[in-house]
Write a protein that holds these residues in place. Structure first.
Motif, PDB file in Angstrom:
ATOM      1  N   LEU A 127       0.859  -1.172   0.000  1.00 39.28           N
ATOM      2  CA  LEU A 127       0.000   0.000   0.000  1.00 39.28           C
ATOM      3  C   LEU A 127       0.901   1.229   0.000  1.00 39.28           C
ATOM      4  CD1 LEU A 127      -3.198   0.478   2.167  1.00 39.28           C
ATOM      5  CD2 LEU A 127      -1.770   2.373   1.416  1.00 39.28           C
ATOM      6  N   VAL A 128       0.940   1.933  -1.135  1.00 35.66           N
ATOM      7  CA  VAL A 128       1.911   3.024  -1.305  1.00 35.66           C
ATOM      8  C   VAL A 128       1.269   4.403  -1.318  1.00 35.66           C
ATOM      9  CG1 VAL A 128       3.538   1.534  -2.528  1.00 35.66           C
ATOM     10  CG2 VAL A 128       1.838   2.838  -3.834  1.00 35.66           C
ATOM     11  N   GLY A 129      -0.042   4.466  -1.166  1.00 35.41           N
ATOM     12  CA  GLY A 129      -0.685   5.771  -1.162  1.00 35.41           C
ATOM     13  C   GLY A 129      -2.188   5.655  -1.171  1.00 35.41           C
ATOM     14  N   PHE A 130      -2.848   6.827  -1.191  1.00 36.33           N
ATOM     15  CA  PHE A 130      -4.297   6.915  -1.316  1.00 36.33           C
ATOM     16  C   PHE A 130      -4.648   7.927  -2.390  1.00 36.33           C
ATOM     17  CE2 PHE A 130      -4.015   5.347   3.058  1.00 36.33           C
ATOM     18  CZ  PHE A 130      -4.950   4.317   3.022  1.00 36.33           C
ATOM     19  N   ASN A 131      -5.749   7.667  -3.075  1.00 35.83           N
ATOM     20  CA  ASN A 131      -6.289   8.529  -4.113  1.00 35.83           C
ATOM     21  C   ASN A 131      -7.734   8.831  -3.702  1.00 35.83           C
ATOM     22  OD1 ASN A 131      -7.350   9.679  -6.447  1.00 35.83           O
ATOM     23  ND2 ASN A 131      -6.520   8.132  -7.830  1.00 35.83           N
ATOM     24  N   MET A 132      -7.987  10.061  -3.252  1.00 30.96           N
ATOM     25  CA  MET A 132      -9.320  10.422  -2.762  1.00 30.96           C
ATOM     26  C   MET A 132     -10.128  11.060  -3.889  1.00 30.96           C
ATOM     27  SD  MET A 132      -8.486  11.849   1.088  1.00 30.96           S
ATOM     28  CE  MET A 132     -10.148  11.475   1.681  1.00 30.96           C
ATOM     29  N   GLU A 133     -11.184  10.374  -4.340  1.00 25.42           N
ATOM     30  CA  GLU A 133     -12.038  10.944  -5.383  1.00 25.42           C
ATOM     31  C   GLU A 133     -12.829  12.131  -4.842  1.00 25.42           C
ATOM     32  OE1 GLU A 133     -13.815   8.506  -8.662  1.00 25.42           O
ATOM     33  OE2 GLU A 133     -13.620   6.940  -7.144  1.00 25.42           O
ATOM     34  N   VAL A 157      -9.277  20.706   5.665  1.00 28.02           N
ATOM     35  CA  VAL A 157      -9.732  19.317   5.570  1.00 28.02           C
ATOM     36  C   VAL A 157      -8.644  18.464   4.910  1.00 28.02           C
ATOM     37  CG1 VAL A 157     -11.453  17.770   4.562  1.00 28.02           C
ATOM     38  CG2 VAL A 157     -12.164  19.965   5.540  1.00 28.02           C
ATOM     39  N   VAL A 158      -7.976  19.003   3.901  1.00 33.13           N
ATOM     40  CA  VAL A 158      -6.874  18.284   3.267  1.00 33.13           C
ATOM     41  C   VAL A 158      -5.782  17.990   4.292  1.00 33.13           C
ATOM     42  CG1 VAL A 158      -5.063  18.373   1.509  1.00 33.13           C
ATOM     43  CG2 VAL A 158      -7.349  19.236   0.986  1.00 33.13           C
ATOM     44  N   ASP A 159      -5.443  18.967   5.116  1.00 39.35           N
ATOM     45  CA  ASP A 159      -4.438  18.753   6.164  1.00 39.35           C
ATOM     46  C   ASP A 159      -4.875  17.643   7.115  1.00 39.35           C
ATOM     47  OD1 ASP A 159      -2.750  20.677   5.165  1.00 39.35           O
ATOM     48  OD2 ASP A 159      -3.461  22.256   6.519  1.00 39.35           O
ATOM     49  N   GLN A 160      -6.161  17.599   7.437  1.00 40.25           N
ATOM     50  CA  GLN A 160      -6.689  16.531   8.292  1.00 40.25           C
ATOM     51  C   GLN A 160      -6.482  15.164   7.648  1.00 40.25           C
ATOM     52  OE1 GLN A 160     -10.914  16.857   8.964  1.00 40.25           O
ATOM     53  NE2 GLN A 160     -11.053  14.905  10.050  1.00 40.25           N
ATOM     54  N   PHE A 161      -6.731  15.090   6.346  1.00 40.88           N
ATOM     55  CA  PHE A 161      -6.561  13.819   5.626  1.00 40.88           C
ATOM     56  C   PHE A 161      -5.079  13.428   5.539  1.00 40.88           C
ATOM     57  CE2 PHE A 161     -10.664  14.787   3.048  1.00 40.88           C
ATOM     58  CZ  PHE A 161     -11.444  14.238   4.052  1.00 40.88           C
ATOM     59  N   ILE A 162      -4.212  14.387   5.283  1.00 44.82           N
ATOM     60  CA  ILE A 162      -2.774  14.092   5.203  1.00 44.82           C
ATOM     61  C   ILE A 162      -2.275  13.558   6.537  1.00 44.82           C
ATOM     62  CG2 ILE A 162      -0.485  15.114   4.936  1.00 44.82           C
ATOM     63  CD1 ILE A 162      -1.753  17.077   2.919  1.00 44.82           C
ATOM     64  N   GLU A 163      -2.690  14.194   7.623  1.00 47.52           N
ATOM     65  CA  GLU A 163      -2.270  13.742   8.952  1.00 47.52           C
ATOM     66  C   GLU A 163      -2.795  12.346   9.246  1.00 47.52           C
ATOM     67  OE1 GLU A 163      -2.532  15.102  13.669  1.00 47.52           O
ATOM     68  OE2 GLU A 163      -3.514  16.299  12.114  1.00 47.52           O
ATOM     69  N   ALA A 164      -4.069  12.085   8.935  1.00 49.33           N
ATOM     70  CA  ALA A 164      -4.660  10.776   9.203  1.00 49.33           C
ATOM     71  C   ALA A 164      -3.961   9.679   8.411  1.00 49.33           C
ATOM     72  CB  ALA A 164      -6.151  10.793   8.869  1.00 49.33           C
ATOM     73  N   SER A 165      -3.533   9.996   7.196  1.00 49.93           N
ATOM     74  CA  SER A 165      -2.894   9.003   6.335  1.00 49.93           C
ATOM     75  C   SER A 165      -1.407   8.852   6.603  1.00 49.93           C
ATOM     76  CB  SER A 165      -3.094   9.383   4.866  1.00 49.93           C
ATOM     77  OG  SER A 165      -2.272  10.482   4.511  1.00 49.93           O
ATOM     78  N   GLU A 166      -0.887   9.630   7.539  1.00 52.40           N
ATOM     79  CA  GLU A 166       0.548   9.633   7.848  1.00 52.40           C
ATOM     80  C   GLU A 166       1.379   9.941   6.601  1.00 52.40           C
ATOM     81  OE1 GLU A 166       1.707   6.126  10.022  1.00 52.40           O
ATOM     82  OE2 GLU A 166       0.001   6.271  11.388  1.00 52.40           O
ATOM     83  N   GLY A 167       0.844  10.861   5.799  1.00 50.69           N
ATOM     84  CA  GLY A 167       1.560  11.295   4.605  1.00 50.69           C
ATOM     85  C   GLY A 167       1.354  10.419   3.383  1.00 50.69           C
ATOM     86  N   LEU A 168       0.520   9.390   3.493  1.00 49.26           N
ATOM     87  CA  LEU A 168       0.289   8.496   2.358  1.00 49.26           C
ATOM     88  C   LEU A 168      -0.701   9.063   1.340  1.00 49.26           C
ATOM     89  CD1 LEU A 168       0.174   4.879   3.863  1.00 49.26           C
ATOM     90  CD2 LEU A 168       1.819   5.800   2.230  1.00 49.26           C
ATOM     91  N   LEU A 169      -1.413  10.115   1.682  1.00 50.33           N
ATOM     92  CA  LEU A 169      -2.335  10.703   0.725  1.00 50.33           C
ATOM     93  C   LEU A 169      -1.540  11.271  -0.455  1.00 50.33           C
ATOM     94  CD1 LEU A 169      -5.111  11.551  -0.195  1.00 50.33           C
ATOM     95  CD2 LEU A 169      -4.904  13.617   1.216  1.00 50.33           C
ATOM     96  N   LYS A 170      -1.798  10.732  -1.638  1.00 44.54           N
ATOM     97  CA  LYS A 170      -1.072  11.158  -2.840  1.00 44.54           C
ATOM     98  C   LYS A 170      -1.900  12.091  -3.724  1.00 44.54           C
ATOM     99  CE  LYS A 170       2.486   8.450  -1.975  1.00 44.54           C
ATOM    100  NZ  LYS A 170       3.779   9.017  -1.553  1.00 44.54           N
TER     101      LYS A 170
END
Length: 388
Positions: A127-133, A157-170
């Protein structure tokens, strides 16, 4: 491990017969041989005869939702593991799953579970990242996304997602036409995450403004966007003109006519095209009804639609199926299709230092395909170990 006798897909995106050597889970130089008394090859080295096979890098799917009855948005470790195992068996050795449009707190919880899984996983596709539609998408072009959870774009909200994903949000999606301050938003987040235009009814001018502001990705070209017209080329025309943009495309034989696929490759250039599966939890499952973000979808053969309204709702094909279909039905050359399922997605989400090609130092993930029209998977090697 040494793989011999196969036609290897090289970094030059051509096939040539040579050996592939994997040491300690990563590709080594072809000439590398383990030192043994008296010289020569280590007798204990595992050798795989790849005669009559193509040897390609493990695939990377940067947009899919699930398989085998599970979705990453189930938010459980069991779902992540089951999906990762399934993908790896198909030859998809790295994944960047897509999330649905849900409540922000629910999405953050899904990302946290995924990040924990990525840190500790011991098998399956990486699992190398996330792609949020979503959730910053269009009400008009929502497709099979749940309209109840669509919200305006917000850097916080984007910052919230980046933090939750531990930086995996791509990648995170955006419909610029529904967000008057979209250029300011893009400039605020583009150095933290890739902004994609997703589920959008933007016209050509609006899409180009978004791309000039720093958006760099387009979600499933042709689908959930305004169509191409000679007077209003819309998103499709903007993607063609914005030469830095990577364009996803679903080649499952359902979403896009083969002629439109070939046209997209000609308009954009193969180097910017990214094969995706957009597969749902019903991939690998029998026909029937399944849940997608709180809505019911119906799978019938290769077609999956919303029960209410009939919109196409993702695919039931994995990325390896799509690669075959790209070659067999869309008449795209094999070399091009392989690049669009390996190095192009790796570059699109900036993990090409570890994935996407058979080069020294990268992860030792390869797939052996039969060298005939079937392109059947003969063997999958993950981190230098045969897993399927």
């Amino acid at each position: 491990m040494r793989i011999t006798g196969g036609m290897v897909f090289g970094a030059d995106q051509r096939f040539a017969e040579r050996d592939v050597v994997i040491r300690d889970g990563v590709f080594a130089e072809e000439a590398d041989r383990k030192a043994v008394p008296g010289g020569g090859q280590d007798a204990a080295e595992e050798v795989i005869d790849a005669s009559e096979c193509y040897v390609i890098p493990g695939l990377l799917d940067l947009h899919f939702h699930g398989a085998l009855g599970m979705d990453v948005c189930d938010g459980t470790r069991e779902a992540y593991q089951s999906i990762a195992d399934y993908e790896a068996r198909q030859g998809v050795t790295a994944v960047c799953p897509a999330t649905l449009t849900l409540a922000t707190d629910e999405l953050a919880a899904v990302l946290r579970t995924g990040a924990e899984f990525a840190r500790t996983q011991t098998g399956g596709a990486d699992l190398v990242g996330f792609n949020m539609e979503g959730p910053f998408i269009s009400h008009v072009k929502k497709g099979a996304q749940n309209e109840s959870y669509i919200i305006p774009c917000d850097p916080a909200v984007v910052d919230q997602f980046i933090e939750a994903s531990e930086g995996l949000l791509k990648i995170i999606g955006l419909a610029p036409e529904e967000n008057p301050d979209f250029e300011e938003y893009i400039r605020a987040v583009k150095d933290k995450v890739i902004v994609s235009l997703a589920h959008t009814n933007a016209d050509y001018a609006t899409a180009m403004r978004a791309f000039r502001a720093g958006a760099g990705h387009a979600v499933h070209l042709y689908n959930a966007m305004r169509g191409l017209s000679h007077r209003e080329p819309g998103m499709i025309g903007a993607v063609s003109d914005a030469r830095h943009v990577y364009a996803e495309i679903i080649c499952d034989g359902v979403h896009i006519h083969p002629a439109a696929v070939r046209a997209a490759f000609r308009m954009n250039g193969a180097e910017r095209m990214v094969l995706i599966s957009d597969s749902l939890r019903c991939a690998g499952m029998p026909d029937g009804e399944y849940i997608l973000g709180g809505q019911i979808v119906r799978k019938e053969g290769k077609l999956c639609t919303l029960k209410e309204g009939g919109n196409i709702a993702g695919s039931v094909s994995n990325l390896m199926d799509c690669l075959r279909n790209t070659v067999q039905t869309m008449e795209i050359p094999l070399e091009t299709a392989v690049a669009c399922a390996t190095i192009n997605p790796a570059r699109a989400i900036r993990v090409e230092d570890r994935y996407g090609s058979i080069e020294a130092g990268k992860k030792g993930n390869v797939v052996l395909l039969s060298r005939d029209e079937s392109l059947a998977v003969r063997r999958v090697v993950k981190d230098g170990r045969v897993i399927a």
